[in-house]
Motif scaffolding. Sequence first.
Motif, mmCIF file in Angstrom:
data_model
loop_
_atom_site.group_PDB
_atom_site.id
_atom_site.type_symbol
_atom_site.label_atom_id
_atom_site.label_comp_id
_atom_site.label_asym_id
_atom_site.label_seq_id
_atom_site.Cartn_x
_atom_site.Cartn_y
_atom_site.Cartn_z
ATOM 1 N N UNK A 220 0.820 -1.210 0.000
ATOM 2 C CA UNK A 220 0.000 0.000 0.000
ATOM 3 C C UNK A 220 0.858 1.266 0.000
ATOM 4 N N UNK A 221 0.464 2.236 -0.811
ATOM 5 C CA UNK A 221 1.115 3.547 -0.877
ATOM 6 C C UNK A 221 2.624 3.443 -1.071
ATOM 7 N N UNK A 222 3.047 2.526 -1.941
ATOM 8 C CA UNK A 222 4.468 2.309 -2.159
ATOM 9 C C UNK A 222 4.808 2.529 -3.623
ATOM 10 N N UNK A 223 5.768 3.412 -3.875
ATOM 11 C CA UNK A 223 6.306 3.629 -5.211
ATOM 12 C C UNK A 223 7.784 3.926 -5.060
ATOM 13 N N UNK A 224 8.463 4.226 -6.134
ATOM 14 C CA UNK A 224 9.890 4.546 -6.067
ATOM 15 C C UNK A 224 10.033 6.046 -5.827
ATOM 16 N N UNK A 225 10.333 6.424 -4.600
ATOM 17 C CA UNK A 225 10.422 7.838 -4.225
ATOM 18 C C UNK A 225 11.840 8.386 -4.321
ATOM 19 N N UNK A 226 12.813 7.524 -4.549
ATOM 20 C CA UNK A 226 14.204 7.972 -4.612
ATOM 21 C C UNK A 226 14.427 8.696 -5.944
ATOM 22 N N UNK A 227 14.780 9.955 -5.865
ATOM 23 C CA UNK A 227 14.975 10.744 -7.076
ATOM 24 C C UNK A 227 13.696 11.164 -7.755
ATOM 25 N N UNK A 228 12.573 11.098 -7.031
ATOM 26 C CA UNK A 228 11.275 11.393 -7.646
ATOM 27 C C UNK A 228 11.193 12.834 -8.141
ATOM 28 N N UNK A 229 11.976 13.734 -7.551
ATOM 29 C CA UNK A 229 11.925 15.144 -7.955
ATOM 30 C C UNK A 229 12.895 15.470 -9.087
#
Length: 533
Positions: free
Chosen positions: A117-126
């Motif tokens: 749940x509520x999990x994606x690849x957030x590393x470097x998302x910006x």
Amino acid sequence: MTASATELARDVVRQLLDAGISEVVIAPGSRNAPLSFAFFDAARDGLVRLHTRIDERTAGFLALGLTRSHARAAVVCTSGTAVANLHPAVLEAVHAGVPVVVVTADRPARMRGTDANQTTDQVGVFGPLVPTVDLAAPQPLELEGHGPVHLNVQLDDPLLPGSRWEAAADGAGADRTSRSWSDPPPPVELPLGPRTVVVAGDDAGPPARRLAEAAGWPLLAEPSSGSRTGENALRCYRLLLGEGGDLAGRVERAVVHGSPTLSRPVQRLLSRADVEVLSVPGRGAWAERPYPVAGTAAAYAVAGPDDPAWLQEWRDADRDVARRLDALLAGRPGLTPYEVAGAVHRALGPGMQLVVGASSPIRDLDVMARPTGVGERRKVIANRGLAGIDGTISTAVGAALGRRHGSTIALMGDVTFLHDSNGLVLGPTEPRPDLVVVVVNDDGGAIFTTLEQGAPEHADRFEALFGTPHHVDLAALCAATRTPHLEVGSLPELEQALASPNGGIEVVEVRVRRDDRRELDLAIRSLAAASPH
């Protein structure tokens, strides 16, 4: 031994406090609970001021506004789409060089690539312009720099602390430091002689004014440059640079400070092959100019003043065009957006602050704001990093809260206001600044009427694609958030409302026409061509 979520969160908070974070904006969530509890305990010990917002986009721009008022802020959110909603504010921060700290809670790395749940690849998302630190355990953090930094904190169950954190007793904030700056290199000395103008874009600051005054050169300063002060700054420079202007055609050199993105006439000047451009870069991630540059330096200087006749020609022309502009506006029926911008700027007293929305208001202000006195601390802020209309109310609220002395006015259009109306949603215990939000309401996108798509041949599709009338009742919208609202219809009414604010956040709505905006702008742009100078 692996650190618990509580231990990791407290270590992150401790280092943020030591790095000088004084404001923190939290968007509620489950995964970021350890961080939220740690910041709450730090706030209870007086180490940080806490703000809570239910909308991550609003939270991001609130932190941006706080940091732009020199109260460095962090914004904290949970995982998943919450992180993506911070992206507009982070993009603005990276291109404007605003050092907001973005703290995103994440699931443990073992859950990446699964349907947790509520999990994606957030590393470097910006993106590659924003450095990301992926934290699974306590480690030293590097938080200095001229732009945002992203801390992605992996937090595993259990998420709730077993006891209150005695943050002050634990040494949090004991090593608090302010940002340090190295001594700048010596300025490059410029020869006198070429007919030179100093262009001050967003965040140029006092160096642009000081160079213009030392050399006796005209200063073409945008409202949010921090340079539109003193004797050399010109009010109507944009009109004087218009097509057919004699003075503009005689410019041989331009020294550019900050990030000038506001007007096409300035861009045309700087792109001319016969104009030598020297650059003092701004603070954003992309400091390269979109036109040829002959030289770049941290600062420029001159040995003495240049021929005073050049500056005097610009001053005479500026006064003439300004006089005829005021007469043109005074002769029109009703209240124009330009007059609203002028009234707002006149209401900005010493020590006050103005936050200006993108699109038409900042451009209206550009030809209406008379240069003010040096040292009067009239600060003008605009999100010019990417010049979007996103988050303008929240930026203004943050800027007002970050400026501990002096009240704040915000000027924006109706579409900009609606785009961030969630910025008016504040909890009953949230800090509230003294902020007057002036909304110029023409029921749609007036700026497009002045551009190519506003030409008569596109009239059959203009309203659907660009004008976008909305017919929103702003008074009812303000009532829903218990925000005081006042509608004014004349210049004296507006001036009275600005002169006697009630305190807290209030909205002053000014209804203006849109159907004559293109014709009005054409008339204004023709003023310089008719000038005898």
